[in-house]
Design a protein around this motif. Structure first.
Motif, mmCIF file in Angstrom:
data_model
loop_
_atom_site.group_PDB
_atom_site.id
_atom_site.type_symbol
_atom_site.label_atom_id
_atom_site.label_comp_id
_atom_site.label_asym_id
_atom_site.label_seq_id
_atom_site.Cartn_x
_atom_site.Cartn_y
_atom_site.Cartn_z
ATOM 1 N N SER A 29 13.226 168.609 7.395
ATOM 2 C CA SER A 29 13.215 167.348 6.709
ATOM 3 C C SER A 29 13.057 166.148 7.745
ATOM 4 C CB SER A 29 14.796 167.099 5.947
ATOM 5 O OG SER A 29 14.465 165.910 5.188
ATOM 6 N N ALA A 31 14.113 163.315 7.874
ATOM 7 C CA ALA A 31 15.375 162.466 8.008
ATOM 8 C C ALA A 31 16.010 163.132 9.209
ATOM 9 C CB ALA A 31 16.215 162.519 6.992
ATOM 10 N N GLY A 123 18.043 167.196 -5.464
ATOM 11 C CA GLY A 123 18.246 165.768 -5.758
ATOM 12 C C GLY A 123 16.759 165.282 -6.292
ATOM 13 N N THR A 124 15.964 165.828 -5.418
ATOM 14 C CA THR A 124 14.395 165.532 -5.851
ATOM 15 C C THR A 124 14.101 165.957 -7.141
ATOM 16 O OG1 THR A 124 13.700 165.482 -3.571
ATOM 17 C CG2 THR A 124 12.007 165.900 -4.926
ATOM 18 N N TYR A 150 15.342 155.297 -2.454
ATOM 19 C CA TYR A 150 14.863 156.601 -2.499
ATOM 20 C C TYR A 150 15.610 157.665 -3.362
ATOM 21 C CZ TYR A 150 13.831 161.179 0.042
ATOM 22 O OH TYR A 150 13.022 162.271 0.480
ATOM 23 N N HIS A 151 14.407 158.235 -3.963
ATOM 24 C CA HIS A 151 14.877 159.296 -4.827
ATOM 25 C C HIS A 151 14.476 160.794 -4.829
ATOM 26 C CE1 HIS A 151 16.295 155.796 -7.097
ATOM 27 N NE2 HIS A 151 15.135 155.121 -7.014
ATOM 28 N N GLY A 152 14.088 161.208 -3.306
ATOM 29 C CA GLY A 152 13.550 162.199 -3.154
ATOM 30 C C GLY A 152 12.002 162.251 -3.135
ATOM 31 N N SER A 163 15.040 155.719 3.068
ATOM 32 C CA SER A 163 15.471 156.785 3.711
ATOM 33 C C SER A 163 14.575 157.221 4.784
ATOM 34 C CB SER A 163 16.089 158.125 2.644
ATOM 35 O OG SER A 163 16.122 159.139 3.751
ATOM 36 N N ASN A 217 19.961 154.575 1.004
ATOM 37 C CA ASN A 217 18.893 154.639 1.447
ATOM 38 C C ASN A 217 18.179 153.503 2.172
ATOM 39 O OD1 ASN A 217 18.573 157.721 1.075
ATOM 40 N ND2 ASN A 217 18.989 157.079 -0.937
ATOM 41 N N ASP A 245 20.742 157.258 -10.300
ATOM 42 C CA ASP A 245 20.664 158.073 -9.167
ATOM 43 C C ASP A 245 21.959 158.176 -8.353
ATOM 44 O OD1 ASP A 245 17.934 158.990 -6.804
ATOM 45 O OD2 ASP A 245 20.126 159.751 -7.180
ATOM 46 N N VAL A 247 22.596 160.919 -7.041
ATOM 47 C CA VAL A 247 22.910 162.108 -5.808
ATOM 48 C C VAL A 247 23.862 161.733 -4.813
ATOM 49 C CG1 VAL A 247 21.304 163.610 -4.441
ATOM 50 C CG2 VAL A 247 20.343 162.928 -6.712
ATOM 51 N N MET A 248 23.762 160.675 -4.248
ATOM 52 C CA MET A 248 24.430 160.344 -3.072
ATOM 53 C C MET A 248 25.917 159.655 -3.513
ATOM 54 S SD MET A 248 23.759 157.737 0.323
ATOM 55 C CE MET A 248 22.063 158.510 0.516
ATOM 56 N N LYS A 273 23.687 166.845 -3.853
ATOM 57 C CA LYS A 273 24.833 166.921 -2.601
ATOM 58 C C LYS A 273 26.250 167.414 -2.886
ATOM 59 C CE LYS A 273 22.155 162.795 -0.869
ATOM 60 N NZ LYS A 273 21.513 163.408 0.441
ATOM 61 N N GLU A 406 20.375 154.424 6.563
ATOM 62 C CA GLU A 406 21.030 155.482 5.922
ATOM 63 C C GLU A 406 22.392 155.069 5.904
ATOM 64 O OE1 GLU A 406 17.875 158.593 5.576
ATOM 65 O OE2 GLU A 406 19.827 158.132 4.501
HETATM 66 P P1 KE4 Z 1 17.112 165.984 -2.100
HETATM 67 O O1 KE4 Z 1 15.930 166.153 -2.735
HETATM 68 O O2 KE4 Z 1 16.949 165.550 -0.717
HETATM 69 O O3 KE4 Z 1 18.187 167.030 -2.288
HETATM 70 O O4 KE4 Z 1 17.686 164.674 -2.638
HETATM 71 C C1 KE4 Z 1 16.873 163.291 -2.693
HETATM 72 C C2 KE4 Z 1 17.527 162.085 -3.013
HETATM 73 C C3 KE4 Z 1 17.820 161.544 -4.331
HETATM 74 N N1 KE4 Z 1 18.518 160.515 -4.536
HETATM 75 C C4 KE4 Z 1 19.210 160.028 -3.474
HETATM 76 C C5 KE4 Z 1 19.686 158.753 -3.645
HETATM 77 C C6 KE4 Z 1 18.934 160.479 -2.280
HETATM 78 O O5 KE4 Z 1 19.832 160.008 -1.432
HETATM 79 C C7 KE4 Z 1 18.393 161.652 -1.991
HETATM 80 C C8 KE4 Z 1 18.365 162.123 -0.506
HETATM 81 N N2 KE4 Z 1 19.030 161.475 0.496
HETATM 82 C C9 KE4 Z 1 18.445 161.875 1.846
HETATM 83 C C10 KE4 Z 1 19.376 161.039 2.730
HETATM 84 N N3 KE4 Z 1 19.294 159.648 2.388
HETATM 85 C C11 KE4 Z 1 18.605 163.305 2.108
HETATM 86 C C12 KE4 Z 1 18.323 163.677 3.629
HETATM 87 C C13 KE4 Z 1 16.741 164.114 3.637
HETATM 88 O O6 KE4 Z 1 16.062 163.962 3.116
HETATM 89 O O7 KE4 Z 1 16.715 165.062 4.583
#
Ligand code: KE4
Length: 435
Positions: A29, A31, A123-124, A150-152, A163, A217, A245, A247-248, A273, A406
């Motif tokens: 990833s 990040a 989360g994506t 950021y939403h994935g 992000s 993000n 969203d 996720v965080m 998460k 971040e």
């Molecule tokens: P994942 O697909 O990475 O599980 O989730 C995507 C996502 C969706 N929505 C929000 C608000 C998020 O913060 C994220 C993912 N966050 C990042 C860090 N800011 C994950 C780290 C990475 O991409 O490796």
């Protein structure tokens, strides 16, 4: 004074060179690529409690927490016991198991706006599915997102993304056809006037608005009350679905997430998460009449081989039960407040313009003088100084997120002594930086 890394990490360097030969950029990833701070990513050997241990034997206080999931700290006994027991019963069935229902009931119990939920593996997947569902439920195509959120890596949402997309300078990634983003409207976070303008022109054609109810993000950016309330008013008025969203922020800012903290009621919520306790879990949920449109109950398709994986469910159940039984939120809030006071005092004493923005245990130190409220103010902060601060803290045993864009996370395994150590390290690190 030299701001460059002082500690040599030969095994991390070698591990990264080896990884780069077989994995793009040596990471799974971006990040984790240290693109925003320079230098070589640290390869982690193991983690325990509040600590990460790298392959060179260095120990760090961990303020990434796997980008949010590890709110209890690493290796919490309840999570360990539950996942080991689950593994002994079988790691994956491809058929329903009761752990899925149990975790769904815990999520629904925590968030009154969530009447039904569907689990996915990231989360994506959660945000991608929520967008599809909003379009399928309303019969409309337009989606609104906010620059810097950021939403994935969903094609339709990977525009003006935050992000690592922002960190690495590709908020609009190559490889995404116009057809995927032509129905995505990008607005400015915290701009209530622009919201009203767009909704008066196109509101009845907008399927959904997706946002981070508290932004992590772009670094930590809280929403204004006016922005949040106008968003709910306009989406309700125009039959547009409001998608939080979380996720965080879900189970991070409160047991019921940002929506509990603010008293908001979105139509759909995305999670990830923490609900996986460190295992791959995402979820989308919300109003029953909307979720009943999801296949096989309804026509909106979504599927996944490892959705509801029993080991991941066991980790999520153990994590949420621990958070419900022994809520850490007041203590995490107090510790994070203390970090802010300490870091701001240290920045001031060292002559650095800085802003500390925080909600609960999510926080960011920006090297900026004015408040950071949106994409433009976030990207105007002094990223180069943040990079030097990152390495100065690394060399003092404190692992911050490797980007100005971040949020950092305090965890339940941290004691007041750990917070004192962090503040002392920051005071020394900031004094070492050229103003
Ligand atoms: P994942 O697909 O990475 O599980 O989730 C995507 C996502 C969706 N929505 C929000 C608000 C998020 O913060 C994220 C993912 N966050 C990042 C860090 N800011 C994950 C780290 C990475 O991409 O490796």
């Amino acid at each position: 004074m030299n701001d460059l890394p002082r500690i040599d990490r030969p095994k991390s360097h070698a591990a990264h060179e080896r990884a780069k030969r077989v994995i793009p950029g040596g990471v799974n990833s971006p990040a984790r690529a240290f693109g925003g701070v320079g230098g070589t990513p640290i390869t982690i050997h193991r983690a325990e409690g509040p600590y990460l241990y790298d392959v060179d034997g260095n120990r760090y206080l961990d303020f990434i927490g796997s980008w949010g999931p590890m709110i209890l700290g690493h290796g919490h006994p309840a999570v360990l016991d539950a996942t080991i027991a689950a593994m002994k019963d079988g790691s994956s069935f491809g058929a329903p198991c009761e752990k899925e229902t149990e975790l769904a009931e815990l999520v629904i119990d925590a968030m009154p706006s969530v009447e039904m939920v569907r689990f996915v593996s990231s989360g994506t997947e959660a945000t991608m599915s929520a967008i599809r569902l909003a379009r399928g439920y309303t019969g409309r195509d337009l989606i609104v997102k906010f620059a810097g959120c950021y939403h994935g890596h969903v094609d339709s949402l990977l525009v003006a993304a935050g992000s690592s997309a922002l960190t690495l300078g590709v908020p609009n990634s190559p490889g995404i056809p116009k057809g995927c983003t032509q129905d995505t409207l990008i607005l400015q976070y915290n701009d209530a006037a622009q919201l009203a303008e767009v909704f008066s022109a196109k509101g009845d054609a907008i399927a959904g608005v997706i946002l981070e109810p508290v932004v992590g993000n772009m670094g930590l950016i809280p929403p204004s009350e006016e922005f949040r309330k106008e968003l709910r008013r306009l989406t309700a008025k125009h039959g547009t679905l409001l998608i939080y969203d979380e996720v965080m922020t879900g189970f991070r800012l409160a047991y019921g997430g940002a929506q509990e903290l603010f008293g908001d009621t979105p139509d759909l919520t995305c999670l990830g998460k923490i609900i996986g306790g460190g295992y791959p879990v995402g979820a989308y949920g919300g109003r029953r009449d909307i979720l009943q449109k999801v296949m096989p109950a309804g026509p909106v398709f979504q599927a996944g081989t490892l959705s509801g994986n029993p080991v991941a469910m066991a980790a999520g159940i153990a994590t949420l039960k621990e958070l419900k039984t022994n809520p850490p939120y007041a203590r995490l809030d107090a510790q994070s407040r203390r970090i802010g006071e300490g870091l701001l005092a240290a920045a001031r004493d060292s002559g650095h313009a800085a802003r500390f923005q925080r909600i609960g245990s999510m926080w960011t130190l920006f090297f900026a003088a004015a408040p950071i409220t949106d994409y433009a103010s976030a990207v105007a902060s002094d990223k180069a100084k943040f990079a030097r601060f990152f390495w100065a803290m690394m060399d003092r045993g404190v692992y911050l997120p490797c980007s100005q864009f971040e949020a950092a996370f305090t965890c339940g395994a941290m004691t007041d002594a750990h917070i004192d150590e962090t503040i002392a390290a920051a005071r020394d690190a900031l004094a070492s930086l050229i103003p």
